[in-house]
Design a protein around this motif. Structure first.
Motif, PDB file in Angstrom:
ATOM      1  N   THR A 104       0.845  -1.193   0.000  1.00  0.00           N
ATOM      2  CA  THR A 104       0.000   0.000   0.000  1.00  0.00           C
ATOM      3  C   THR A 104       0.880   1.243   0.000  1.00  0.00           C
ATOM      4  N   VAL A 117      -9.517   1.490   1.242  1.00  0.00           N
ATOM      5  CA  VAL A 117      -8.403   0.553   1.182  1.00  0.00           C
ATOM      6  C   VAL A 117      -8.347  -0.206   2.506  1.00  0.00           C
ATOM      7  N   VAL A 122      -5.782  -2.241   4.573  1.00  0.00           N
ATOM      8  CA  VAL A 122      -4.342  -2.467   4.657  1.00  0.00           C
ATOM      9  C   VAL A 122      -4.080  -3.538   5.706  1.00  0.00           C
ATOM     10  N   THR A 161      -2.114  -4.397   0.519  1.00  0.00           N
ATOM     11  CA  THR A 161      -3.524  -4.092   0.314  1.00  0.00           C
ATOM     12  C   THR A 161      -4.320  -5.376   0.160  1.00  0.00           C
TER      13      THR A 161
END
Length: 115
Positions: free
Chosen positions: A16, A74, A76, A82
């Motif tokens: 990420t 997103v 994480v 990700t």
């Protein structure tokens, strides 16, 4: 490097990026706790509700990202890869993040488990 994780977003399975957020912080500033992070970039109450079931395992964060207005959210993982991502304006449901959360962090608190 890219892990073969389910999902079609180009970030899924990749490290990420350290996004700059509208409050002046960076994504990395919010990852020091060693837990996963569900970054909500569109102030989506359904996404926050999903994260609530993973308290203590996943930290929710609602923020803006001026340099990536294309992103909506997103997930994480603690290793900074990700697990799920979605673009703003895309036709998405909470099924994608819900599946990713359950895959990586188990069932949410309060969920019924088969007996």
């Amino acid at each position: 490097m890219r892990y073969g994780l389910p999902g079609e977003h180009p970030l899924t399975g990749r490290s990420t990026p350290d996004l700059e957020l509208t409050d002046g912080s960076r994504l990395a500033d919010h990852l020091h706790g060693g837990r996963a992070l569900l970054l909500d970039l569109t102030d989506d109450p359904e996404l926050r509700a999903l994260a609530a079931g993973y308290a203590g395992r996943v930290d929710p964060l609602t923020a803006g990202c001026p340099y990536r207005p294309d992103l909506a959210g997103v997930l994480v993982r603690p290793d900074c890869f990700t697990a799920w991502a979605a673009d703003a304006g895309a036709t998405t449901s909470t099924a994608g993040p819900a599946e990713a959360l359950e895959e990586w962090f188990g069932v949410p608190e309060g969920a019924m488990t088969p007996g």
